[in-house]
Design a protein around this motif. Sequence first.
Motif, mmCIF file in Angstrom:
data_model
loop_
_atom_site.group_PDB
_atom_site.id
_atom_site.type_symbol
_atom_site.label_atom_id
_atom_site.label_comp_id
_atom_site.label_asym_id
_atom_site.label_seq_id
_atom_site.Cartn_x
_atom_site.Cartn_y
_atom_site.Cartn_z
ATOM 1 N N ASP A 197 0.921 -1.077 -0.229
ATOM 2 C CA ASP A 197 0.006 -0.078 0.125
ATOM 3 C C ASP A 197 1.155 0.844 0.162
ATOM 4 O OD1 ASP A 197 -2.256 -1.196 0.193
ATOM 5 O OD2 ASP A 197 -2.191 -1.204 2.215
ATOM 6 N N THR A 198 0.325 2.451 -0.361
ATOM 7 C CA THR A 198 1.142 3.632 -0.391
ATOM 8 C C THR A 198 0.583 4.575 0.486
ATOM 9 O OG1 THR A 198 2.269 2.811 -2.297
ATOM 10 C CG2 THR A 198 2.077 5.605 -2.394
ATOM 11 N N ASP A 199 1.329 5.164 1.377
ATOM 12 C CA ASP A 199 1.046 6.206 1.976
ATOM 13 C C ASP A 199 0.946 7.472 1.757
ATOM 14 O OD1 ASP A 199 -1.212 5.147 2.862
ATOM 15 O OD2 ASP A 199 0.316 3.512 4.367
ATOM 16 N N ILE A 200 1.140 8.633 1.214
ATOM 17 C CA ILE A 200 1.630 9.156 0.777
ATOM 18 C C ILE A 200 0.515 10.787 2.171
ATOM 19 C CG2 ILE A 200 1.314 11.951 -0.373
ATOM 20 C CD1 ILE A 200 0.392 9.637 -2.831
ATOM 21 N N PHE A 201 2.604 11.674 2.161
ATOM 22 C CA PHE A 201 2.425 12.572 3.454
ATOM 23 C C PHE A 201 2.579 13.476 3.268
ATOM 24 C CE2 PHE A 201 6.289 10.264 4.435
ATOM 25 C CZ PHE A 201 6.963 11.342 4.709
ATOM 26 N N ASP A 202 2.731 14.580 3.686
ATOM 27 C CA ASP A 202 3.350 16.068 3.964
ATOM 28 C C ASP A 202 4.614 16.049 4.900
ATOM 29 O OD1 ASP A 202 4.215 19.028 3.954
ATOM 30 O OD2 ASP A 202 2.110 18.999 4.337
ATOM 31 N N PRO A 203 5.769 16.038 3.845
ATOM 32 C CA PRO A 203 7.586 15.759 4.785
ATOM 33 C C PRO A 203 7.366 16.824 5.356
ATOM 34 C CG PRO A 203 7.674 16.180 2.095
ATOM 35 C CD PRO A 203 5.961 16.048 2.775
ATOM 36 N N GLY A 204 6.595 18.569 4.675
ATOM 37 C CA GLY A 204 6.862 19.856 5.313
ATOM 38 C C GLY A 204 7.605 20.346 4.772
ATOM 39 N N VAL B 114 9.998 18.717 -1.905
ATOM 40 C CA VAL B 114 9.625 17.361 -1.850
ATOM 41 C C VAL B 114 8.457 15.845 -1.814
ATOM 42 C CG1 VAL B 114 10.621 15.675 0.244
ATOM 43 C CG2 VAL B 114 12.136 17.700 -0.067
ATOM 44 N N PHE B 115 8.764 15.499 -2.557
ATOM 45 C CA PHE B 115 7.590 14.470 -2.267
ATOM 46 C C PHE B 115 7.572 13.536 -1.689
ATOM 47 C CE2 PHE B 115 5.283 11.216 -4.907
ATOM 48 C CZ PHE B 115 3.567 11.461 -4.346
ATOM 49 N N ALA B 116 6.497 13.094 -0.649
ATOM 50 C CA ALA B 116 7.160 11.759 0.252
ATOM 51 C C ALA B 116 6.387 10.579 0.349
ATOM 52 C CB ALA B 116 7.691 12.176 1.507
ATOM 53 N N TYR B 117 6.563 9.322 0.334
ATOM 54 C CA TYR B 117 5.330 8.288 0.428
ATOM 55 C C TYR B 117 5.698 7.500 1.086
ATOM 56 C CZ TYR B 117 7.075 6.570 -3.593
ATOM 57 O OH TYR B 117 7.566 6.213 -4.995
ATOM 58 N N PHE B 118 5.018 6.228 1.710
ATOM 59 C CA PHE B 118 6.062 5.582 2.542
ATOM 60 C C PHE B 118 4.911 4.342 1.769
ATOM 61 C CE2 PHE B 118 6.277 7.650 6.824
ATOM 62 C CZ PHE B 118 7.119 6.639 7.019
ATOM 63 N N ARG B 119 5.091 3.125 1.142
ATOM 64 C CA ARG B 119 5.151 1.838 1.002
ATOM 65 C C ARG B 119 5.042 0.347 1.816
ATOM 66 N NH1 ARG B 119 3.288 1.231 -4.087
ATOM 67 N NH2 ARG B 119 4.059 -0.820 -4.163
ATOM 68 N N VAL B 120 3.818 0.673 2.121
ATOM 69 C CA VAL B 120 4.133 -0.878 3.419
ATOM 70 C C VAL B 120 2.851 -1.954 3.058
ATOM 71 C CG1 VAL B 120 3.186 -0.927 5.945
ATOM 72 C CG2 VAL B 120 3.719 1.483 4.900
ATOM 73 N N HIS B 121 4.032 -3.276 3.623
ATOM 74 C CA HIS B 121 3.563 -4.191 3.501
ATOM 75 C C HIS B 121 3.977 -5.514 4.252
ATOM 76 C CE1 HIS B 121 2.358 -8.260 0.848
ATOM 77 N NE2 HIS B 121 3.236 -8.909 1.156
ATOM 78 N N GLU B 122 2.945 -6.227 4.679
ATOM 79 C CA GLU B 122 2.832 -6.722 6.017
ATOM 80 C C GLU B 122 3.715 -6.065 7.399
ATOM 81 O OE1 GLU B 122 2.979 -10.442 5.116
ATOM 82 O OE2 GLU B 122 1.610 -10.885 4.099
ATOM 83 N N ASN B 123 5.414 -6.578 6.937
ATOM 84 C CA ASN B 123 6.154 -6.328 7.863
ATOM 85 C C ASN B 123 7.694 -5.778 7.351
ATOM 86 O OD1 ASN B 123 7.697 -8.649 7.006
ATOM 87 N ND2 ASN B 123 8.496 -8.746 9.202
ATOM 88 N N HIS B 124 7.033 -5.194 6.423
ATOM 89 C CA HIS B 124 8.238 -4.237 5.049
ATOM 90 C C HIS B 124 7.603 -3.062 5.292
ATOM 91 C CE1 HIS B 124 10.549 -8.033 4.649
ATOM 92 N NE2 HIS B 124 9.064 -8.953 4.361
ATOM 93 N N THR B 125 8.542 -2.164 5.644
ATOM 94 C CA THR B 125 7.822 -0.751 4.834
ATOM 95 C C THR B 125 9.399 -0.079 4.697
ATOM 96 O OG1 THR B 125 6.725 -0.609 6.637
ATOM 97 C CG2 THR B 125 7.295 1.631 6.090
#
Length: 75
Positions: free
Chosen positions: A43-50, A54-65
């Motif tokens: 899953d992709t979670d976009i967030f504001d790095p302030g 800068v464009f930033a996001y997390f990629r999360v799958h089970e215990n891998h981030t």
Amino acid sequence: RSPFDWKQAENRWDTASITGRVYNGIARLITLRHQNPAFTRADTDIFDPGNDKVFAYFRVHENHTSLVCANFSGE
């Protein structure tokens, strides 16, 4: 479409050339992508790095981030 430049393609093996550095960098990214489930089935979670450059996001799958940050400032 122009003919494929095989002479230029041979430069991919020369790690001192720009072509070789780009080729090797992309090959490393492909290897990393295949080794890390956060880049394949995530899953992709976009967030504001302030920082608006800068464009930033997390990629999360089970215990891998993975945190991905892209700097668009030109610096």
